[in-house]
Design a protein around this motif. Structure first.
Motif, mmCIF file in Angstrom:
data_model
loop_
_atom_site.group_PDB
_atom_site.id
_atom_site.type_symbol
_atom_site.label_atom_id
_atom_site.label_comp_id
_atom_site.label_asym_id
_atom_site.label_seq_id
_atom_site.Cartn_x
_atom_site.Cartn_y
_atom_site.Cartn_z
ATOM 1 N N SER A 174 0.824 -1.215 0.000
ATOM 2 C CA SER A 174 0.000 0.000 0.000
ATOM 3 C C SER A 174 0.852 1.256 0.000
ATOM 4 C CB SER A 174 -0.944 0.001 1.210
ATOM 5 O OG SER A 174 -1.902 -1.035 1.101
ATOM 6 N N VAL A 175 1.990 1.221 0.687
ATOM 7 C CA VAL A 175 2.893 2.370 0.692
ATOM 8 C C VAL A 175 3.506 2.550 -0.696
ATOM 9 C CG1 VAL A 175 4.989 3.362 1.700
ATOM 10 C CG2 VAL A 175 3.346 2.149 3.148
ATOM 11 N N ASN A 176 3.847 1.451 -1.354
ATOM 12 C CA ASN A 176 4.356 1.528 -2.722
ATOM 13 C C ASN A 176 3.326 2.153 -3.655
ATOM 14 O OD1 ASN A 176 6.853 0.398 -2.153
ATOM 15 N ND2 ASN A 176 6.167 -1.686 -2.576
ATOM 16 N N VAL A 226 0.441 0.811 7.039
ATOM 17 C CA VAL A 226 0.873 0.639 8.421
ATOM 18 C C VAL A 226 0.319 -0.669 8.990
ATOM 19 C CG1 VAL A 226 0.733 1.581 10.758
ATOM 20 C CG2 VAL A 226 1.143 3.113 8.822
ATOM 21 N N HIS A 227 -0.927 -0.963 8.659
ATOM 22 C CA HIS A 227 -1.533 -2.218 9.116
ATOM 23 C C HIS A 227 -0.785 -3.422 8.537
ATOM 24 C CE1 HIS A 227 -4.656 -4.970 10.469
ATOM 25 N NE2 HIS A 227 -4.740 -5.460 9.244
ATOM 26 N N GLU A 228 -0.398 -3.332 7.271
ATOM 27 C CA GLU A 228 0.368 -4.418 6.653
ATOM 28 C C GLU A 228 1.699 -4.615 7.369
ATOM 29 O OE1 GLU A 228 -1.403 -3.586 2.123
ATOM 30 O OE2 GLU A 228 0.601 -2.903 2.709
ATOM 31 N N LYS A 234 4.452 -8.804 13.290
ATOM 32 C CA LYS A 234 3.928 -9.797 14.233
ATOM 33 C C LYS A 234 4.248 -11.212 13.774
ATOM 34 C CE LYS A 234 0.165 -7.156 16.353
ATOM 35 N NZ LYS A 234 -1.307 -7.055 16.569
ATOM 36 N N ALA A 235 4.202 -11.430 12.466
ATOM 37 C CA ALA A 235 4.532 -12.749 11.935
ATOM 38 C C ALA A 235 6.019 -13.062 12.123
ATOM 39 C CB ALA A 235 4.166 -12.824 10.455
ATOM 40 N N GLU A 236 6.866 -12.026 12.042
ATOM 41 C CA GLU A 236 8.311 -12.228 12.175
ATOM 42 C C GLU A 236 8.773 -12.259 13.627
ATOM 43 O OE1 GLU A 236 10.020 -9.050 10.014
ATOM 44 O OE2 GLU A 236 9.578 -9.881 8.021
#
Length: 473
Positions: A174-176, A226-228, A234-236
């Motif tokens: 989304s930032v991209n 930001v949510h992504e 959290k996954a890492e």
């Protein structure tokens, strides 16, 4: 005095972008200088740049051939835009080098008063009407010439920042997407010749309208980015990882959104001035008779609608104090702040009282006086207050006490603009920080005082004078 709802730029026709014929030589600008504000009682004169080299028509051909595509999966390639041996060294510079060079230029800070005076034509050079244009046409051409110079600088700075964000935020899809919008808008404005007559100014206005619409979903798209990042980290690093205290990311977002407000005002004001019939009191987006009480009524109605839809009930909103006061401001900014504050208060009141119980009213108190420095609006509720441990983070873009809207599966954020009453009641965590940014843009502020176990008071300060320059990042 008559009052009107807050205005947003009106829809305009969407003509197809036509190739621009490059100037054989740089024409003499009609308005060689533009007064943009006052500092220490004297006008600050800003020289307008000459039109760009004709070789930039090559850049326009890239735009027309579809080199810049709005796609989340396909990024535009800007590696070497000027590669022909026929071009000079400067013309062969890559897009990256061009971007960096423009980003190094200084920005021009404006104030609400300067924006108003320019819209009224008060800053036009006297006696300069050799082309027989009307005062309104000269005003629009003056603003267009300024925007042609100013907007690429602001867009370039944001692109540079978006390419080097902390914690890998610049790698989020989304930032991209947001960065691609800024890159495309930068290229389109840079490749457009500096308007020098009424016809070219009208085409430039059409271009800016397309850019204005393109960037409408920027706020929620960045929020999705930001949510992504939160989900990725959290996954890492584990499900308990908390990004709420990432000061560097918050600082970037604060700067980014402050800059975005400035760009939206500059373009939105210019587009609105194209409407010959302005409602009473309005000059573009600015209303010289902005009524806080009237806007509070509108915001209360919309917040009540959302609260009732979500919780099945909503507290009453009482508006007290100087309900008859008016002042010069941008009503859409004030509406947004009041709507967010009332939305938060209504949710807090409903969630802190049992179902079916009497809901204490929310009070909106307006303070004003001829000698006052600010118009101050207090929004007071009995919604249980905010824990003291949360207070340092209530203005963070990374912190929210509600269920994140994206986790809730909302589809509204795929193409939504900045805000409307159809958005979820809470979840982005952007309401308070964006409201404070709006207030600070023209010299105001937003402060929160809370008593845990009782309620919260929000104090919205708005500068009456409008002579404070925007805080440029």
């Amino acid at each position: 005095a008559a009052v009107h709802p807050p205005r947003f730029p009106s829809p305009r026709p969407q003509p197809q972008l036509q190739p621009q014929t490059p100037h054989a030589s740089n024409p003499t600008p009609l308005l060689p200088e533009l007064i943009v504000g006052e500092q220490a009682g004297r006008g600050e004169r800003i020289c307008v740049l000459a039109p760009l080299p004709s070789s930039l028509s090559f850049l326009m051909r890239l735009v027309l051939r579809g080199a810049l595509r709005r796609s989340a999966t396909m990024r535009p390639s800007f590696s070497r835009l000027f590669s022909s041996s026929d071009y000079s060294n400067r013309e062969r510079e890559s897009f990256e080098e061009e971007l960096e060079r423009v980003a190094q230029r200084s920005q021009t800070s404006v104030s609400l008063k300067a924006t108003l005076d320019t819209g009224l034509g008060l800053l036009l050079p006297e006696g300069d009407n050799s082309n027989g244009m009307t005062r309104r046409e000269r005003t629009l051409l003056q603003i267009a010439t300024f925007l042609k110079r100013e907007l690429p600088v602001r867009l370039a700075r944001r692109v540079v920042e978006l390419k080097a964000l902390p914690e890998g935020l610049d790698q989020m899809p989304s930032v991209n997407r947001v960065r691609e919008w800024y890159e495309q808008s930068f290229v389109e404005i840079r490749s457009f010749p500096t308007p020098s007559n009424v016809s070219e100014e009208a085409k430039f206005a059409d271009l800016l309208h397309r850019i204005y619409e393109r960037h409408a979903p920027t706020l929620v798209t960045m929020a999705r980015g930001v949510h992504e990042l939160k989900q990725t980290l959290k996954a890492e690093r584990g499900p308990d990882y908390d990004l709420s205290d990432a000061a560097e990311i918050h600082g970037f977002l604060d700067t980014f959104y402050m800059s975005r407000i400035g760009v939206r005002i500059l373009i939105g004001q210019y587009l609105e001035l194209h409407n010959e019939q302005q409602p009473e009191g309005y000059v573009g987006l600015i209303n010289r008779e902005t009524s806080p009480a009237f806007l509070a009524e509108q915001a209360a109605a919309d917040a009540t609608y959302l609260c009732d839809r979500t919780h099945g009930d909503a507290p009453e909103v009482l508006i007290e104090g100087a309900t008859g006061c008016t002042f010069t401001y941008i009503p859409s900014h004030l509406y947004y702040c009041l709507f967010e504050l009332l939305k938060n208060s209504a949710r807090a009141v409903c969630e802190s009282h049992s179902v079916g119980a009497h809901l204490p009213p929310i009070k909106v108190i307006i303070a004003d006086g001829e000698k006052n420095e600010d118009v101050v609006i207090k929004v007071s509720d009995e919604g249980g207050g905010i824990p003291r441990s949360h207070m340092p983070r209530i203005f963070s873009y990374l912190f929210t006490t509600a269920t994140p809207a994206f986790d809730a599966g909302s589809s509204i954020f795929s193409s939504a603009g900045d805000h409307d009453r159809e958005s979820p009641l809470a979840g982005l965590g952007y309401g308070l920080p964006i409201s404070r940014t709006y207030a600070r843009y023209f010299g105001g502020d937003l402060n929160i005082m809370s008593m845990e176990g009782y309620g919260t008071d929000a104090f919205l300060h708005l500068s009456r004078l409008g002579n404070r320059a925007e805080p440029l990042p």
